[in-house]
Design an enzyme around this catalytic site. Structure first.
Site, PDB file in Angstrom:
ATOM      1  N   GLN A  93       0.865  -1.294   0.101  1.00  0.00           N
ATOM      2  CA  GLN A  93      -0.050   0.084  -0.099  1.00  0.00           C
ATOM      3  C   GLN A  93       1.018   1.184  -0.047  1.00  0.00           C
ATOM      4  O   GLN A  93       0.526   2.363  -0.048  1.00  0.00           O
ATOM      5  CB  GLN A  93      -0.816   0.019   1.191  1.00  0.00           C
ATOM      6  N   VAL A  95       3.694   3.919  -1.352  1.00  0.00           N
ATOM      7  CA  VAL A  95       3.853   4.560  -2.498  1.00  0.00           C
ATOM      8  C   VAL A  95       5.461   5.315  -2.596  1.00  0.00           C
ATOM      9  O   VAL A  95       5.722   6.071  -3.441  1.00  0.00           O
ATOM     10  CB  VAL A  95       2.798   5.931  -2.698  1.00  0.00           C
ATOM     11  N   ASP A  96       6.244   4.810  -1.369  1.00  0.00           N
ATOM     12  CA  ASP A  96       7.516   5.373  -1.545  1.00  0.00           C
ATOM     13  C   ASP A  96       8.467   4.804  -2.279  1.00  0.00           C
ATOM     14  O   ASP A  96       9.702   5.195  -2.349  1.00  0.00           O
ATOM     15  CB  ASP A  96       8.065   5.374   0.098  1.00  0.00           C
ATOM     16  N   HIS A 111      -1.535   1.278  -4.157  1.00  0.00           N
ATOM     17  CA  HIS A 111      -1.980   2.491  -4.035  1.00  0.00           C
ATOM     18  C   HIS A 111      -0.994   3.604  -5.209  1.00  0.00           C
ATOM     19  O   HIS A 111      -1.008   4.737  -4.615  1.00  0.00           O
ATOM     20  CB  HIS A 111      -1.857   3.223  -2.624  1.00  0.00           C
ATOM     21  N   CYS A 122      -3.940  13.968 -21.042  1.00  0.00           N
ATOM     22  CA  CYS A 122      -3.434  13.223 -22.082  1.00  0.00           C
ATOM     23  C   CYS A 122      -2.899  11.899 -21.506  1.00  0.00           C
ATOM     24  O   CYS A 122      -3.047  11.529 -20.056  1.00  0.00           O
ATOM     25  CB  CYS A 122      -2.646  13.942 -23.101  1.00  0.00           C
ATOM     26  N   CYS A 140       2.718  19.307 -18.173  1.00  0.00           N
ATOM     27  CA  CYS A 140       2.927  17.774 -19.279  1.00  0.00           C
ATOM     28  C   CYS A 140       3.748  18.330 -20.388  1.00  0.00           C
ATOM     29  O   CYS A 140       3.479  19.191 -21.016  1.00  0.00           O
ATOM     30  CB  CYS A 140       1.442  17.545 -19.595  1.00  0.00           C
ATOM     31  N   CYS A 143       1.186  18.005 -23.693  1.00  0.00           N
ATOM     32  CA  CYS A 143       0.127  18.704 -23.946  1.00  0.00           C
ATOM     33  C   CYS A 143       0.102  20.099 -23.469  1.00  0.00           C
ATOM     34  O   CYS A 143      -0.804  20.843 -23.461  1.00  0.00           O
ATOM     35  CB  CYS A 143      -1.034  17.852 -23.898  1.00  0.00           C
TER      36      CYS A 143
END
Ligand code: NAD
Ligand code: ZN
Length: 239
Positions: A93, A95-96, A111, A122, A140, A143
């Site tokens: 879980q 995100v590191d 996650h 996009c 981005c 775009c």
């Protein structure tokens, strides 16, 4: 592997990265400029104040960039090394990115990842470990719209393919290690429940009791970086 039955599923949460110094979402750690994580990690917050949400993620990225994997992350790599193809899956879980940094290979990030950015308009996606990021929000390159952190926010669905892989592993696992997760956040919390129903041997590593605790076969009550290496020394194959 003699002593632990395979396949093995490992499920990890924020607790495993605590001893690496990664800020958690709860308690004093979870506060940033008087905002709680729950107020910032949402699509609504990002739509209203993208610079503010990005400032927080940039702060988290800077904090995490200074952190190294700990002994618990390393034991999980050793377990993967000791298993054959198709016998091991790590569902995290977190995100590191510390599992990947430690050397874990068969990882499913439930996650998402704080190091992956994707465009809100996009299909552009990128791996970006630059800290600090400037300007915020990052534009981005394809775009000109905003990039957002590649994490799953409160109220968002999880990636189907990632989730399916984790659920399949939960149904077939003979041994499950549940490390540093409060077992409150679904659907991740359902993974050990499914494994228990299929008769898997479930081991929980957490200094605090959780809703899962009454049902597990073994509880290692304490910090993962301390208890997991000792547990692995007892269970690792010797030949
Ligand atoms: P969580 O709900 O997964 O709970 C953390 C658990 O870890 C608690 O039950 C706690 O008792 C336990 N714990 C604390 N220290 C430990 C240690 N040394 N060893 C083992 N267990 C320990 O985590 P949360 O912070 O409430 O986060 C909820 C969600 O937010 C996560 O699932 C994740 O998506 C995200 N998040 C990710 C990170 C990260 O990537 N490291 C950090 C914070 C939040
Ligand atoms: Zn774009």
């Amino acid at each position: 592997m003699k002593t632990i039955e395979t396949p093995i599923l490992v499920l990890t949460g924020a607790g495993i990265s605590r001893e690496s110094g990664v800020p958690t979402f709860r308690g004093a750690d979870g506060l940033w400029k008087n905002y709680r994580a729950e107020e910032l990690a949402t699509p609504e917050a990002f739509a209203r104040r993208p610079e503010l949400v990005w400032e927080w993620y940039d702060w988290r990225r800077q904090a995490i960039a200074k952190c190294n994997p700990n002994a618990a992350h390393e034991v999980i790599v050793a377990i993967e090394d000791a298993t054959g193809p198709g016998e091991f899956l790590l569902a995290t879980q977190n995100v590191d990115g510390l599992h990947e940094l430690a050397g874990s290979r068969n990882v499913r990030r439930l996650h998402g990842s704080i190091w992956h950015l994707r465009c809100v308009r996009c299909d552009h996606e990128e791996l970006n470990r630059t800290v600090p990021l400037a300007p915020l929000p990052p534009p981005c390159p394809q775009c000109g719209s905003f990039l957002r952190p590649g994490v799953v926010w409160f109220g968002e669905g999880l990636d189907r393919v990632v989730l399916d892989a984790a659920f399949t592993a939960a149904r077939t696992a003979r041994t499950v290690l549940v490390i540093g997760t409060s077992s409150l956040v679904y659907p991740a919390a359902a993974l050990p429940e499914i494994a228990l129903e299929s008769g898997a041997h479930v081991v929980e590593v957490n200094p605090e009791a959780t809703p899962l605790s009454p049902y597990v076969a073994e509880r290692l009550e304490g910090p993962a970086a301390e208890l997991l290496p000792a547990w692995w020394r007892e269970h690792a194959p010797t030949d």
